[in-house]
Design a protein around this motif. Structure first.
Motif, short mmCIF file in Angstrom:
data_model
loop_
_atom_site.label_atom_id
_atom_site.label_comp_id
_atom_site.label_asym_id
_atom_site.label_seq_id
_atom_site.Cartn_x
_atom_site.Cartn_y
_atom_site.Cartn_z
N GLU A 1 34.64 13.29 -18.66
CA GLU A 1 35.97 12.75 -18.43
C GLU A 1 36.66 13.40 -17.23
N GLN A 2 36.38 14.67 -16.96
CA GLN A 2 36.94 15.39 -15.80
C GLN A 2 35.93 16.43 -15.32
N PRO A 3 34.86 16.00 -14.70
CA PRO A 3 33.81 16.97 -14.34
C PRO A 3 34.16 17.85 -13.15
N PHE A 4 34.97 17.36 -12.24
CA PHE A 4 35.18 18.08 -10.98
C PHE A 4 36.66 18.30 -10.72
N VAL A 5 37.28 19.15 -11.52
CA VAL A 5 38.67 19.48 -11.26
C VAL A 5 38.74 20.33 -10.00
N GLY A 6 39.79 20.19 -9.25
CA GLY A 6 39.89 20.91 -7.98
C GLY A 6 40.13 22.39 -8.16
N SER A 7 39.97 23.09 -7.10
CA SER A 7 40.17 24.54 -7.09
C SER A 7 41.59 24.86 -7.54
N MET B 1 30.69 30.34 4.57
CA MET B 1 31.65 29.51 3.87
C MET B 1 30.98 28.21 3.46
N SER B 2 31.14 27.82 2.21
CA SER B 2 30.48 26.61 1.74
C SER B 2 31.32 25.39 2.03
N LYS B 3 30.65 24.28 2.23
CA LYS B 3 31.32 23.01 2.50
C LYS B 3 31.94 22.47 1.23
N GLN B 4 33.12 21.87 1.35
CA GLN B 4 33.81 21.27 0.22
C GLN B 4 33.48 19.79 0.16
N TYR B 5 33.17 19.30 -1.02
CA TYR B 5 32.89 17.89 -1.22
C TYR B 5 33.90 17.31 -2.19
N SER B 6 34.28 16.07 -1.98
CA SER B 6 35.26 15.44 -2.86
C SER B 6 34.64 15.18 -4.24
N ALA B 7 35.50 15.04 -5.22
CA ALA B 7 35.04 14.73 -6.58
C ALA B 7 34.29 13.40 -6.58
N GLU B 8 34.75 12.44 -5.79
CA GLU B 8 34.09 11.13 -5.73
C GLU B 8 32.68 11.25 -5.16
N PHE B 9 32.53 12.06 -4.12
CA PHE B 9 31.23 12.28 -3.51
C PHE B 9 30.26 12.87 -4.54
N LYS B 10 30.73 13.90 -5.24
CA LYS B 10 29.90 14.56 -6.25
C LYS B 10 29.51 13.59 -7.36
N ILE C 1 22.68 17.73 1.14
CA ILE C 1 23.26 18.79 0.31
C ILE C 1 22.14 19.62 -0.30
N ASN C 2 22.50 20.79 -0.80
CA ASN C 2 21.56 21.66 -1.46
C ASN C 2 21.23 21.09 -2.84
N VAL C 3 19.97 21.04 -3.19
CA VAL C 3 19.57 20.47 -4.48
C VAL C 3 20.15 21.28 -5.63
N ASN C 4 20.32 22.59 -5.45
CA ASN C 4 20.91 23.40 -6.51
C ASN C 4 22.37 23.02 -6.77
N SER C 5 23.07 22.65 -5.71
CA SER C 5 24.46 22.17 -5.88
C SER C 5 24.45 20.90 -6.72
N LEU C 6 23.51 20.02 -6.43
CA LEU C 6 23.40 18.77 -7.18
C LEU C 6 23.11 19.03 -8.65
N TYR C 7 22.22 19.97 -8.93
CA TYR C 7 21.94 20.32 -10.33
C TYR C 7 23.20 20.84 -11.02
N SER C 8 23.97 21.66 -10.31
CA SER C 8 25.20 22.20 -10.86
C SER C 8 26.21 21.07 -11.13
N TRP C 9 26.34 20.15 -10.19
CA TRP C 9 27.26 19.03 -10.37
C TRP C 9 26.84 18.17 -11.57
N LYS C 10 25.55 17.94 -11.69
CA LYS C 10 25.04 17.14 -12.80
C LYS C 10 25.36 17.81 -14.13
N SER C 11 25.17 19.11 -14.19
CA SER C 11 25.45 19.86 -15.41
C SER C 11 26.93 19.74 -15.78
N ARG C 12 27.81 19.93 -14.80
CA ARG C 12 29.26 19.81 -15.07
C ARG C 12 29.63 18.40 -15.48
#
Length: 83
Positions: A49-55, A1-10, A32-43
């Motif tokens: 304006e809304q990169p990290f909408v919740g599940s 199970m992957s850890k959940q991070y807040s939109a602010e953290f990302k 954090i995993n560097v691949n997660s960071l790359y994914s967050w950066k891409s989004r």
């Protein structure tokens, strides 16, 4: 199970990378995993304006599109009924 991070953290992690820090260093500092960071950066770059909408949530534009599509379906059904 992957850890959940807040939109602010990302967002803060991505902003550090965009400010010039290396992705590897930011990932290491934050544990954090560097691949997660790359994914967050891409989004973040694709939808700043809304990169990290919740599940289960939609971006405003996607929610509006869904609402309009439902309205069109409802109107088509109404038109069929009136024929």
């Amino acid at each position: 199970m992957s850890k959940q991070y807040s939109a602010e953290f990302k967002e803060q992690a991505v902003k550090r990378v965009l400010a010039g820090e290396s992705s590897a260093k930011v990932a290491r500092d934050l544990g954090i995993n560097v691949n997660s960071l790359y994914s967050w950066k891409s989004r973040y770059q694709k939808h700043p304006e809304q990169p990290f909408v919740g599940s289960g949530n939609l971006r405003d534009a996607d929610a509006e599109l869904r609402r309009l599509q439902k309205e069109v379906r409802d109107l088509k059904e109404e038109n069929e009924f009136l024929k």
